[in-house]
Design an enzyme around this catalytic site. Structure first.
Site, PDB file in Angstrom:
ATOM      1  CG  ASP A  90      12.697  63.613  -4.350  1.00 57.19           C
ATOM      2  OD1 ASP A  90      11.710  64.117  -3.773  1.00 57.19           O
ATOM      3  OD2 ASP A  90      13.843  63.649  -3.868  1.00 57.19           O
ATOM      4  CD  GLU A 157      12.701  65.967   1.307  1.00 56.21           C
ATOM      5  OE1 GLU A 157      13.204  66.345   2.381  1.00 56.21           O
ATOM      6  OE2 GLU A 157      12.586  64.748   1.044  1.00 56.21           O
ATOM      7  CD  GLU A 158      13.526  61.317   0.397  1.00 56.25           C
ATOM      8  OE1 GLU A 158      14.415  61.402   1.257  1.00 56.25           O
ATOM      9  OE2 GLU A 158      12.342  61.031   0.655  1.00 56.25           O
TER      10      GLU A 158
HETATM   11 ZN   LIG Z   1      12.377  61.023   2.818  1.00 54.72          ZN
HETATM   12 ZN   LIG Z   2       9.792  62.894   2.464  1.00 54.71          ZN
END
Ligand SMILES: [Zn+2]
Ligand SMILES: [Zn+2]
Length: 433
Positions: A90, A157-158
Site C-alpha cells: 500500500d 500496512e500503513e
Molecule cells: Zn510507512
Molecule cells: Zn512502510
C-alpha cells in the site's frame, strides 16, 4: 579444443551478464510502474493483480484476496524448511514532490479522509520489486535449494490492519508453517549498497487514542459564563508531555504525540468540544499501561480542576483494533543474518550496519507473534546516494524521511542490493541440495 571450451565459457559468462542486465532493467521498469500507480491502504486492487501476474509468470501458485487484497505466491521445491517472505503493497495519502520522471500523479480518497495525492512514500514499491527479483532468482536456482517458499504480498500496512486481516482470513491454515519469516524495509537515512540489521527490538508498539474534551459553549466575550474546552485541551496537550519527561524512566523509550486537534467554529464562539488524536509508542507493556492510564488521568483531572461536572468529563478511547505490538527480530538469527549478508554483499562487512531500534511501528510483528516458533527478521535497505548521505552527515541538506513527499530512493542500486541481500538470506534459510 581447449580454446573452443574457453570461448564457450566466455560466451556463457557474457550471456549471464547480458541476462543479469536485462533482469535489472526489467525490475527497474517494474519499480517505476509501481511507483507511478500507487494505491491507498485497502484499495490495492490493481497492485495485487500486478503482483499475482508477476509471480504467476515465474511459476508460483497464486492465491488471491487473502484479508482484502493480499496475495500468496507459493513455490514447493522438495522437502526442507519453510520460508515466508513478506512484502507490503500500500501507498500513502501524500502528494509527491520528488520531481523524478516516474513521480505519481495519482489522487484518491481513503474511506477515512479527504481526496489527496497518493505516493509510495514508504517504499513499498521497492519492497514489491525486490520480492519479484528475489522470486525470479530463486526459481532460476531451484536446483541448488530444497524446501517450501511462500511470498506474502500484504495489503494495508500503513493503517496497521493488513497483517491482522490476512491472519484472520486463515493464513495459517492456507500456508505451510514457516521456520523463517523475512521482510525488508527501505531506509531513508542509509546509503545504497548498505543494509542494516537490528538484533532484538526494532520497531515500537503503538496505540491510537482519541480524547474528546467537552466544555460548556458560550459567547467569546463572556468566558466566565462558559467552560472553554480549547483552554482545557491546551493544558492537556502540555501535561501529556510530562508523562514521558516526568513519570517514565528516561531509560524506557516512550512517545506521546498529539497529532491532530480540532475544536470550535468561529472567533467569538466558545465551542462545546475539542477532539484530539494521539499516537502513543513504547517497547514495554508496563510502560504502555502507564502511558495510557496517565492520559486518562490527566484528561479527567484537568477537567475537574477547571470545574467541569462529572457528566461532562473528557472521554478517552483507545482503538484496540489498531493497537500493534513491538516488532522484535530474533536476536541469534539477526547475528547469523549479519554474517550471511556480509558474505553476500559486494561491500562485505562494511555494508552491513547495526542500527538502533526506532519508535516507528510495523504490523509485520503480527506474523512473528502468530508463529512464535519461527525465526523472524526485518532488515533495512539503504536507498540514498552515498554522496547525499555523507553531505547530510556533514551538516549539508537534511535527508527527507520516509513518508515525506520528497523521499526519492535511488532505484537501480537499491533494487540490486535488496535482491542480493534477500536472495542470500533466502538461500541460507532454505535447505541445500
Ligand atoms: Zn510507512
Ligand atoms: Zn512502510
Amino acid at each position: 579444443m581447449t580454446n573452443g571450451i574457453k570461448s564457450l565459457g566466455v560466451l556463457l559468462l557474457l550471456c549471464i551478464a547480458v541476462n543479469a542486465q536485462d533482469e535489472a532493467q526489467r525490475l527497474l521498469q517494474l519499480y517505476k510502474e509501481l511507483h507511478a500507480a500507487p494505491e491507498l491502504s485497502q484499495q490495492e486492487e490493481k497492485t495485487a493483480a500486478r503482483m499475482a501476474q508477476e509471480f504467476r509468470a515465474l511459476g508460483y501458485s497464486i492465491t488471491e484476496k487473502i484479508g482484502g487484497h493480499g496475495v500468496l505466491a507459493l513455490l514447493e521445491n522438495g522437502p526442507g524448511p519453510v520460508l515466508w517472505i513478506r512484502a507490503d503493497m500500500d501507498a500513502l495519502p501524500v502528494t509527491e514532490e520528488t520531481g523524478v520522471a516516474w513521480a505519481s500523479k495519482v489522487r484518491a480518497a481513503s474511506s477515512a479522509g479527504p481526496e489527496s495525492g497518493v505516493m509510495h512514500a514508504c517504499g513499498h514499491d521497492m519492497h514489491m520489486t525486490v520480492a519479484v527479483g528475489t522470486a525470479a532468482k530463486l526459481v532460476a536456482s531451484k536446483a541448488h535449494w530444497s524446501g517450501t517458499l511462500m511470498f506474502l504480498l500484504q495489503p494495508a500496512e500503513e493503517i496497521g490492519v493488513g497483517a491482522k486481516a490476512m491472519l484472520a482470513d486463515g493464513l495459517l491454515k492456507r500456508a505451510p508453517k514457516p521456520d523463517t519469516i523475512l521482510a525488508q524495509h527501505v531506509d531513508a537515512a542509509v546509503a545504497t549498497g548498505q543494509v542494516s540489521v537490528t538484533p532484538g527490538p526494532i520497531f515500537a508498539c503503538v496505540d491510537s487514542v482519541d480524547v474528546v474534551v467537552r466544555g460548556v459553549g458560550g459567547h467569546g466575550a463572556y468566558p466566565h459564563r462558559a467552560r472553554d474546552p480549547v483552554v482545557l485541551a491546551a493544558q492537556m496537550v502540555l501535561a501529556f508531555q510530562t508523562l514521558v519527561s516526568r513519570e517514565n524512566s528516561p531509560l524506557d523509550p516512550a512517545v506521546v504525540t498529539v497529532g491532530s486537534i480540532h475544536g470550535g467554529t468561529k472567533h467569538n464562539v466558545i465551542g462545546e468540544e475539542v477532539k484530539m488524536q494521539l499516537t502513543v509508542r513504547c517497547y514495554d507493556e508496563r510502560v504502555r499501561k502507564q502511558l495510557l492510564g496517565g492520559i486518562k488521568r490527566i484528561a479527567e483531572h484537568t477537567a475537574r480542576a477547571a470545574g467541569m461536572p462529572e457528566d461532562r468529563l473528557p472521554t478517552v478511547h483507545v482503538h484496540e483494533s489498531e493497537s500493534l505490538g513491538a516488532l522484535v527480530n530474533t536476536p541469534e538469527y539477526a547475528a547469523h543474518a549479519t554474517k550471511v549478508l556480509a558474505a553476500a554483499l559486494p561491500g562485505g562487512a562494511a555494508s552491513v550496519l547495526c542500527r538502533a531500534p526506532e519508535m516507528g511501528a510495523e504490523d509485520f510483528a503480527l506474523f512473528g507473534q502468530a508463529v512464535a516458533s519461527a525465526r523472524l527478521l526485518m532488515f533495512r535497505l539503504g536507498t540514498i546516494p552515498p554522496a547525499r548521505v555523507a553531505a547530510a552527515e556533514q551538516g549539508g541538506p537534511p535527508l527527507p524521511s520516509i513518508h515525506s513527499p520528497r523521499y526519492a530512493p535511488d532505484p537501480a542500486p537499491s533494487i540490486a542490493t535488496g535482491v542480493t541481500a534477500m536472495y542470500a538470506l533466502a538461500l541460507d534459510a532454505l535447505g541445500k541440495r
